[in-house]
Design a protein around this motif. Structure first.
Motif, PDB file in Angstrom:
ATOM      1  N   LEU A 151       0.772 120.623  54.404  1.00 38.56           N
ATOM      2  CA  LEU A 151      -0.671 120.697  54.217  1.00 38.56           C
ATOM      3  C   LEU A 151      -1.090 121.090  52.801  1.00 38.56           C
ATOM      4  CD1 LEU A 151      -1.564 122.509  57.565  1.00 38.56           C
ATOM      5  CD2 LEU A 151      -1.807 120.077  57.057  1.00 38.56           C
ATOM      6  N   LEU A 152      -0.176 121.676  52.057  1.00 38.18           N
ATOM      7  CA  LEU A 152      -0.469 122.100  50.690  1.00 38.18           C
ATOM      8  C   LEU A 152       0.539 121.493  49.725  1.00 38.18           C
ATOM      9  CD1 LEU A 152      -1.170 125.917  51.228  1.00 38.18           C
ATOM     10  CD2 LEU A 152      -2.839 124.211  50.487  1.00 38.18           C
ATOM     11  N   PRO A 153       0.152 121.224  48.488  1.00 42.28           N
ATOM     12  CA  PRO A 153       1.122 120.759  47.501  1.00 42.28           C
ATOM     13  C   PRO A 153       2.210 121.822  47.300  1.00 42.28           C
ATOM     14  CG  PRO A 153      -1.123 120.422  46.718  1.00 42.28           C
ATOM     15  CD  PRO A 153      -1.227 121.262  47.962  1.00 42.28           C
ATOM     16  N   GLU A 154       3.423 121.369  47.077  1.00 38.34           N
ATOM     17  CA  GLU A 154       4.547 122.304  46.930  1.00 38.34           C
ATOM     18  C   GLU A 154       4.299 123.371  45.855  1.00 38.34           C
ATOM     19  OE1 GLU A 154       9.220 122.266  45.533  1.00 38.34           O
ATOM     20  OE2 GLU A 154       8.281 120.400  46.223  1.00 38.34           O
ATOM     21  N   PRO A 155       3.810 123.011  44.657  1.00 31.12           N
ATOM     22  CA  PRO A 155       3.590 124.060  43.645  1.00 31.12           C
ATOM     23  C   PRO A 155       2.570 125.109  44.074  1.00 31.12           C
ATOM     24  CG  PRO A 155       3.590 121.887  42.628  1.00 31.12           C
ATOM     25  CD  PRO A 155       3.532 121.675  44.113  1.00 31.12           C
ATOM     26  N   VAL A 156       1.563 124.704  44.819  1.00 32.29           N
ATOM     27  CA  VAL A 156       0.552 125.659  45.277  1.00 32.29           C
ATOM     28  C   VAL A 156       1.151 126.597  46.318  1.00 32.29           C
ATOM     29  CG1 VAL A 156      -1.675 125.904  46.434  1.00 32.29           C
ATOM     30  CG2 VAL A 156      -1.323 124.064  44.784  1.00 32.29           C
ATOM     31  N   LEU A 157       1.924 126.056  47.241  1.00 29.64           N
ATOM     32  CA  LEU A 157       2.573 126.893  48.253  1.00 29.64           C
ATOM     33  C   LEU A 157       3.524 127.884  47.589  1.00 29.64           C
ATOM     34  CD1 LEU A 157       3.071 127.578  51.198  1.00 29.64           C
ATOM     35  CD2 LEU A 157       4.739 125.715  51.302  1.00 29.64           C
ATOM     36  N   LYS A 158       4.262 127.433  46.585  1.00 32.28           N
ATOM     37  CA  LYS A 158       5.166 128.343  45.870  1.00 32.28           C
ATOM     38  C   LYS A 158       4.383 129.397  45.096  1.00 32.28           C
ATOM     39  CE  LYS A 158       9.128 125.250  45.352  1.00 32.28           C
ATOM     40  NZ  LYS A 158       9.928 124.426  44.406  1.00 32.28           N
ATOM     41  N   GLU A 159       3.275 129.000  44.536  1.00 30.47           N
ATOM     42  CA  GLU A 159       2.412 129.936  43.815  1.00 30.47           C
ATOM     43  C   GLU A 159       1.986 131.075  44.731  1.00 30.47           C
ATOM     44  OE1 GLU A 159      -2.064 129.798  41.818  1.00 30.47           O
ATOM     45  OE2 GLU A 159      -0.982 127.926  42.191  1.00 30.47           O
ATOM     46  N   MET A 160       1.672 130.742  45.978  1.00 24.10           N
ATOM     47  CA  MET A 160       1.230 131.745  46.932  1.00 24.10           C
ATOM     48  C   MET A 160       2.402 132.568  47.473  1.00 24.10           C
ATOM     49  SD  MET A 160      -1.437 129.322  49.008  1.00 24.10           S
ATOM     50  CE  MET A 160      -2.098 130.600  50.073  1.00 24.10           C
TER      51      MET A 160
END
Length: 255
Positions: A151-160
């Motif tokens: 549901l989220l782009p991989e870089p955004v999920l990793k950022e979180m």
């Protein structure tokens, strides 16, 4: 008294997390009650749409209650806490009826994972999303690294998850994770639900199954369910059952 309430008004069922003293943090009892309510709305043909929200002005759900899992052994943590939560969240994700998470406030950790299990999300303007598990020495356990990865782009999920950053409502909407940002997300969700309740429930159920099969949400079971539903309406099924009951050889027509 249950800390998860179910209210049914016509075709719309509303589930409310009600643990405001702990910002609606989830306990084992709340998970149990949520599961029971999901079973009830699934079996009620009058319910067409399900809303999920939290009873707190600033919090939808800030995750799992640390006091509920901090003292668990590694085996109990993995076998019971994580697996039970996963099973119930999967139950929500695979509900036959459309589901809307109404993020009236912050959704952190397990609360974000709970929102991700719904079909769409409405979000209050000041609400934020986060995966703070690493700050207390654990990892996301209720699909934060799996369903959220779709549901989220991989870089955004990793950022979180890796850097502990929060995501605001407008950014969540720009990423497509949130359908709409609203001053009153419940009113927005209720309007959407009222419109959705006029659609064919069988058509929406099958469409949801087809979409889930396409994205890998319980794909194996859904493919067999769709096939089973198709064959259940055939003349061959009627003939096969009749032949079995009459203890004779079936004569299939292929219809």
């Amino acid at each position: 008294m249950s800390a998860v309430h179910l209210d049914i008004a016509g075709p719309v069922a509303t589930l409310t997390l009600d643990n405001p003293a702990k910002l609606n943090a989830l306990t084992p009892e709340m998970l149990h009650d949520l599961n029971g309510h999901l079973n009830q709305v699934e079996s009620d043909p009058a319910v067409r749409v399900v809303l999920l929200t939290g009873n707190h002005p600033k919090a939808f759900c800030v995750g799992a209650d640390i006091n509920a899992w901090a003292a668990l052994s590694p085996a109990s943590f993995a076998r019971s806490w994580v697996r039970d939560g996963h099973r119930i969240f999967d139950r929500l994700a695979r509900l036959a009826k459309p589901t809307i998470a109404v993020l009236n406030g912050h959704a952190f950790g397990g609360g974000l994972e709970l929102a991700a299990a719904c079909d769409i999300r409405m979000m209050a303007e000041g609400a934020r999303l986060a995966l703070p598990e690493a700050s207390v020495g654990v990892v996301p356990g209720w699909s934060g690294t799996q369903r959220l990865a779709r549901l989220l782009p991989e870089p955004v999920l990793k950022e979180m998850a890796l850097l502990g950053r929060h995501i605001g409502a407008e950014r969540a909407a720009s990423l497509g994770f949130v359908a709409e940002v609203s001053e009153d997300p419940m009113a927005t969700a209720q309007e959407i639900a009222a419109n959705a309740a006029n659609l064919s429930p069988r058509a929406t159920e099958i469409t949801k199954n087809m979409i889930h099969a396409g994205v890998g949400e319980d794909a194996a079971a859904l493919i067999e369910a769709l096939g089973g539903g198709l064959i259940a309406g055939s003349d061959d099924k009627v003939e096969g059952v009749s032949a079995f009951r009459e203890k004779r050889a079936p004569h299939f027509s292929g219809q």
